[in-house]
Write an enzyme that holds these catalytic residues in place. Structure first.
Site, PDB file in Angstrom:
ATOM      1  N   THR A 138       0.872  -1.184   0.000  1.00 20.51           N
ATOM      2  CA  THR A 138       0.000   0.000   0.000  1.00 20.51           C
ATOM      3  C   THR A 138       0.902   1.224   0.000  1.00 20.51           C
ATOM      4  O   THR A 138       2.059   1.151   0.416  1.00 20.51           O
ATOM      5  CB  THR A 138      -0.890   0.035   1.244  1.00 20.51           C
ATOM      6  OG1 THR A 138      -0.049   0.161   2.382  1.00 20.51           O
ATOM      7  CG2 THR A 138      -1.721  -1.217   1.363  1.00 20.51           C
ATOM      8  N   GLU A 185      -5.746  -4.062  -0.072  1.00 20.11           N
ATOM      9  CA  GLU A 185      -5.989  -5.121   0.924  1.00 20.11           C
ATOM     10  C   GLU A 185      -7.185  -5.990   0.568  1.00 20.11           C
ATOM     11  O   GLU A 185      -7.431  -7.018   1.199  1.00 20.11           O
ATOM     12  CB  GLU A 185      -6.257  -4.492   2.304  1.00 20.11           C
ATOM     13  CG  GLU A 185      -5.058  -3.819   2.948  1.00 20.11           C
ATOM     14  CD  GLU A 185      -4.885  -2.368   2.547  1.00 20.11           C
ATOM     15  OE1 GLU A 185      -5.345  -1.991   1.434  1.00 20.11           O
ATOM     16  OE2 GLU A 185      -4.302  -1.596   3.313  1.00 20.11           O
ATOM     17  N   LYS A 223     -13.364  17.585  11.565  1.00 13.60           N
ATOM     18  CA  LYS A 223     -14.158  17.541  12.790  1.00 13.60           C
ATOM     19  C   LYS A 223     -14.428  18.974  13.234  1.00 13.60           C
ATOM     20  O   LYS A 223     -13.551  19.670  13.719  1.00 13.60           O
ATOM     21  CB  LYS A 223     -13.417  16.743  13.858  1.00 13.60           C
ATOM     22  CG  LYS A 223     -13.313  15.301  13.402  1.00 13.60           C
ATOM     23  CD  LYS A 223     -12.750  14.350  14.416  1.00 13.60           C
ATOM     24  CE  LYS A 223     -12.883  12.932  13.854  1.00 13.60           C
ATOM     25  NZ  LYS A 223     -11.803  12.047  14.187  1.00 13.60           N
ATOM     26  N   TRP A 245     -18.840  15.697  12.100  1.00 14.93           N
ATOM     27  CA  TRP A 245     -17.938  15.384  10.988  1.00 14.93           C
ATOM     28  C   TRP A 245     -18.441  16.028   9.692  1.00 14.93           C
ATOM     29  O   TRP A 245     -19.628  15.978   9.384  1.00 14.93           O
ATOM     30  CB  TRP A 245     -17.846  13.870  10.789  1.00 14.93           C
ATOM     31  CG  TRP A 245     -17.117  13.160  11.893  1.00 14.93           C
ATOM     32  CD1 TRP A 245     -16.664  13.700  13.076  1.00 14.93           C
ATOM     33  CD2 TRP A 245     -16.758  11.773  11.921  1.00 14.93           C
ATOM     34  NE1 TRP A 245     -16.050  12.735  13.822  1.00 14.93           N
ATOM     35  CE2 TRP A 245     -16.097  11.542  13.161  1.00 14.93           C
ATOM     36  CE3 TRP A 245     -16.933  10.707  11.038  1.00 14.93           C
ATOM     37  CZ2 TRP A 245     -15.595  10.286  13.512  1.00 14.93           C
ATOM     38  CZ3 TRP A 245     -16.450   9.459  11.394  1.00 14.93           C
ATOM     39  CH2 TRP A 245     -15.775   9.253  12.619  1.00 14.93           C
TER      40      TRP A 245
HETATM   41  P1  ADP Z   1      -3.194   3.344  -2.556  1.00 18.54           P
HETATM   42  O1  ADP Z   1      -3.235   4.307  -1.432  1.00 18.54           O
HETATM   43  O2  ADP Z   1      -1.945   2.600  -2.752  1.00 18.54           O
HETATM   44  O3  ADP Z   1      -3.845   3.871  -3.784  1.00 18.54           O
HETATM   45  P2  ADP Z   1      -5.447   1.695  -2.501  1.00 18.54           P
HETATM   46  O4  ADP Z   1      -5.610   1.736  -3.942  1.00 18.54           O
HETATM   47  O5  ADP Z   1      -5.576   0.419  -1.812  1.00 18.54           O
HETATM   48  O6  ADP Z   1      -4.094   2.196  -2.056  1.00 18.54           O
HETATM   49  O7  ADP Z   1      -6.356   2.796  -1.862  1.00 18.54           O
HETATM   50  C1  ADP Z   1      -7.529   2.455  -1.239  1.00 18.54           C
HETATM   51  C2  ADP Z   1      -8.244   3.677  -0.785  1.00 18.54           C
HETATM   52  O8  ADP Z   1      -8.613   4.495  -1.876  1.00 18.54           O
HETATM   53  C3  ADP Z   1      -9.544   3.383  -0.096  1.00 18.54           C
HETATM   54  O9  ADP Z   1      -9.357   3.003   1.229  1.00 18.54           O
HETATM   55  C4  ADP Z   1     -10.290   4.691  -0.253  1.00 18.54           C
HETATM   56  O10 ADP Z   1      -9.890   5.629   0.713  1.00 18.54           O
HETATM   57  C5  ADP Z   1      -9.820   5.173  -1.591  1.00 18.54           C
HETATM   58  N1  ADP Z   1     -10.829   4.866  -2.610  1.00 18.54           N
HETATM   59  C6  ADP Z   1     -10.833   3.845  -3.471  1.00 18.54           C
HETATM   60  N2  ADP Z   1     -11.905   3.906  -4.276  1.00 18.54           N
HETATM   61  C7  ADP Z   1     -12.615   4.988  -3.903  1.00 18.54           C
HETATM   62  C8  ADP Z   1     -13.835   5.591  -4.346  1.00 18.54           C
HETATM   63  N3  ADP Z   1     -14.547   5.107  -5.361  1.00 18.54           N
HETATM   64  N4  ADP Z   1     -14.250   6.688  -3.699  1.00 18.54           N
HETATM   65  C9  ADP Z   1     -13.548   7.201  -2.675  1.00 18.54           C
HETATM   66  N5  ADP Z   1     -12.397   6.697  -2.229  1.00 18.54           N
HETATM   67  C10 ADP Z   1     -11.934   5.600  -2.825  1.00 18.54           C
END
Ligand code: ADP
Length: 542
Positions: free
Chosen positions: A185, A330, A439, A444
């Site tokens: 990640t 994940e 916040k 929120w």
């Molecule tokens: P990286 O940070 O490496 O890009 P990921 O691709 O696993 O890691 O990122 C996942 C995160 O991306 C999610 O936990 C969320 O915060 C955000 N995310 C993914 N898809 C969406 C979406 N459609 N809308 C809002 N946030 C999103």
């Protein structure tokens, strides 16, 4: 009593065996790193991935060995993956957009023994190879003719490396829970964390994601995964497309509007997937040139929130259905998709767009709940937001090396770090990252909602909202915008546009115009960086 059915292990290389047997002549088209468009088939990829397996074995790589890949989406990259998995190795995708020091850190953490790299990333490998003591083989995904003339490293071209083999190789046998893939990640807070996929989780994820209400995969589709293989397995498409025999169109490293359009058009792509920033470039290009998208039926948008204006433009101007999706590295990565259930089929216009602003509902194989900080579950009432938690057979159970253990509880719920609400029909909407939510006076405010609204203004190109310290309310929202070329809207105009569309107390206290908004290596707005840039900012209301 046990069932009397065959114990047929769910192994990833069975996917490419199947593709070769049933869809052997189906094409895989790639924009190569060397330049020209190349064409191959599942039968060829199958044969060549077996040659990769033979070469790996001859070089002493096998079960459990981590083999890095640093490449764009191409046929050779796919062959490398299947070859690595077929000897029981673990493909470890590296994101070339990270700093070389971060890549070296990740490779050391994973103890990568070999690397497949695109020609264009050889300089990165040259910069870090001596910092990764476990690394003992570097294969450049090209042929001899294109190899760098000189290098301080011992490099071999992919084509010459596999040339001497005949592809007569029996895949290794092992348990379906054996590791086969790895992806870190991006680690916006703390060090990157390694997610370790198993054969079983990848196969199940491919089955789950291929369903009609998920990605809707079929042998009749032509699929362009613009989302890179190093970004959470190209959302699983490198597994699900061969599983159904879909034609794949790989964009290589060129993701500008004109290059993406060229492939969509000439290859008659029917389905594509990427993060919103890619689609901003394509839509900008279409607007400039007046071109249309006659072949494209569906676009999956995720990775960060898909702005309402983007969904509207794809659907109303270009006749392309948008499926908004959410997921995480994940989760292999798909967690929810915005396909339309029967109860919503009659929605049109702005009501349909309201629904599509949500990130959709979980497919079979993903369990989902929202809780407060004390793990008490919230109702699915489409307003109460809380921590989004998930579990399932393609969800991580731990990070490699044990980092981040606090994100996993005893009942296997994984705390995603996202904040969301869910409606009565299961449609989830991300309102923020837990660390980005504002916040204000104990309540929120969703920064994503504000950003989505702001980019609906015709003069705004991109928007980000962060919380700024406030003496009375703790934090208040600051809207940071990039304007479209030649446009200079005033602060007041932007705020007037937003007024009435959100709760009064959600209205940003101020608007800042900038030329650039920082992004992470996976195309997300880098709020940590913005917070640093605006650390000294004083709101007019303070
Ligand atoms: P990286 O940070 O490496 O890009 P990921 O691709 O696993 O890691 O990122 C996942 C995160 O991306 C999610 O936990 C969320 O915060 C955000 N995310 C993914 N898809 C969406 C979406 N459609 N809308 C809002 N946030 C999103």
């Amino acid at each position: 009593m046990l069932g009397l059915m065959q114990d047929w292990p769910l192994l990833c290389h069975k996917i490419i065996d199947y593709a070769a047997a049933q869809h052997g002549s189906r094409e895989i088209v790639s924009r190569s790193v060397e330049g020209p468009i190349t064409r191959t088939t599942y039968a060829e990829i199958h044969m060549r991935s077996k040659k990769v397996a033979q070469a790996l074995e001859a070089d002493g790589f096998g079960l459990g060995d981590r083999v890095a890949t640093l490449g764009w989406n191409t046929a050779r990259h796919m062959e490398a993956w299947y070859g690595i998995m077929g000897v029981g190795g673990v493909y470890h995708t590296l994101n070339p957009r990270l700093f070389p020091e971060q890549i070296a850190w990740i490779m050391n953490h994973a103890e990568d023994k070999a690397i497949f790299t695109d020609l264009s990333f050889v300089p990165i490998v040259e910069a870090i190879a001596d910092k990764v003591p476990s690394l003992r083989k570097i294969i450049v995904l090209t042929d001899d003719a294109h190899m760098p003339k000189e290098s301080k490293l011992d490099l071999v071209s992919y084509e010459s490396w596999i040339q001497g083999y005949d592809g007569d190789f029996a895949w290794k046998e092992f348990d379906e829970n054996t590791a086969c893939g790895m992806c870190y990640t991006s680690g916006t807070t703390g060090d990157p964390k390694g997610v370790l996929y198993s054969h079983r989780s990848n196969v199940l994820h491919a089955l789950i994601s291929a369903q009609p209400d998920a990605l809707g995969m079929s042998s009749n589709e032509t699929i362009m995964p613009v989302v890179p293989m190093f970004h959470a397995n190209a959302w699983g498409i490198a597994h699900s497309a061969p599983m159904v025999g879909a034609k794949i169109v790989n964009p290589g490293g060129q993701m500008d509007g004109a290059s993406i359009y060229e492939l969509l058009d000439t290859e008659k792509v029917t389905f594509t997937a990427a993060v919103p920033t890619v689609w901003l470039m394509l839509l900008g290009y279409l607007e400039e040139t007046g071109k249309m998208l006659p072949h494209l039926k569906r676009v999956v948008i995720g990775g960060s929130a898909c702005p309402r204006a983007m969904t509207e433009k794809f659907q109303d101007v270009y006749g392309v259905d948008v499926v908004h999706a959410w997921g995480m590295t994940e989760m292999s990565p798909l967690g929810s998709l915005g396909s339309i259930k029967p109860v919503y089929q009659s929605l049109t216009g702005s009501e349909k767009l309201d629904l599509q602003e949500k990130q959709g509902y979980a497919p079979f194989g993903v369990e989902m709940k929202i809780t407060d900080d004390e793990n008490v579950e919230h109702p699915w009432d489409s307003k109460t937001f809380g921590r989004l938690k998930v579990r399932g057979p393609a969800v991580a159970d731990a990070y490699y090396g044990g980092a981040g253990a606090e994100q996993f509880d005893d009942e296997k719920w994984f705390d995603t770090g996202d904040v969301a609400h869910i409606n009565e029909h299961g449609y989830m909407q991300i309102t923020d990252r837990a660390k980005d939510v504002i916040k204000s006076g104990g309540e929120w405010i969703s920064t994503i909602d504000l950003e989505n609204l702001a980019v609906g203004h015709p003069d705004i190109q991109e928007a980000a909202v962060i919380g700024i310290v406030h003496p009375k309310w703790d934090e208040r929202p600051l809207l940071i915008c990039i304007c479209k070329e030649g446009k200079t809207p005033s602060k007041e105009e932007i705020l007037a546009f937003m007024d009435g569309k959100i709760a009064k107390w959600w209205m940003p206290d101020d608007v800042a115009f900038v030329n650039e908004i920082p992004h992470t290596a996976t195309g997300k707005i880098q709020k940590t960086e913005l917070r640093k840039q605006f650390a000294e900012y004083v709101l007019p209301t303070a």
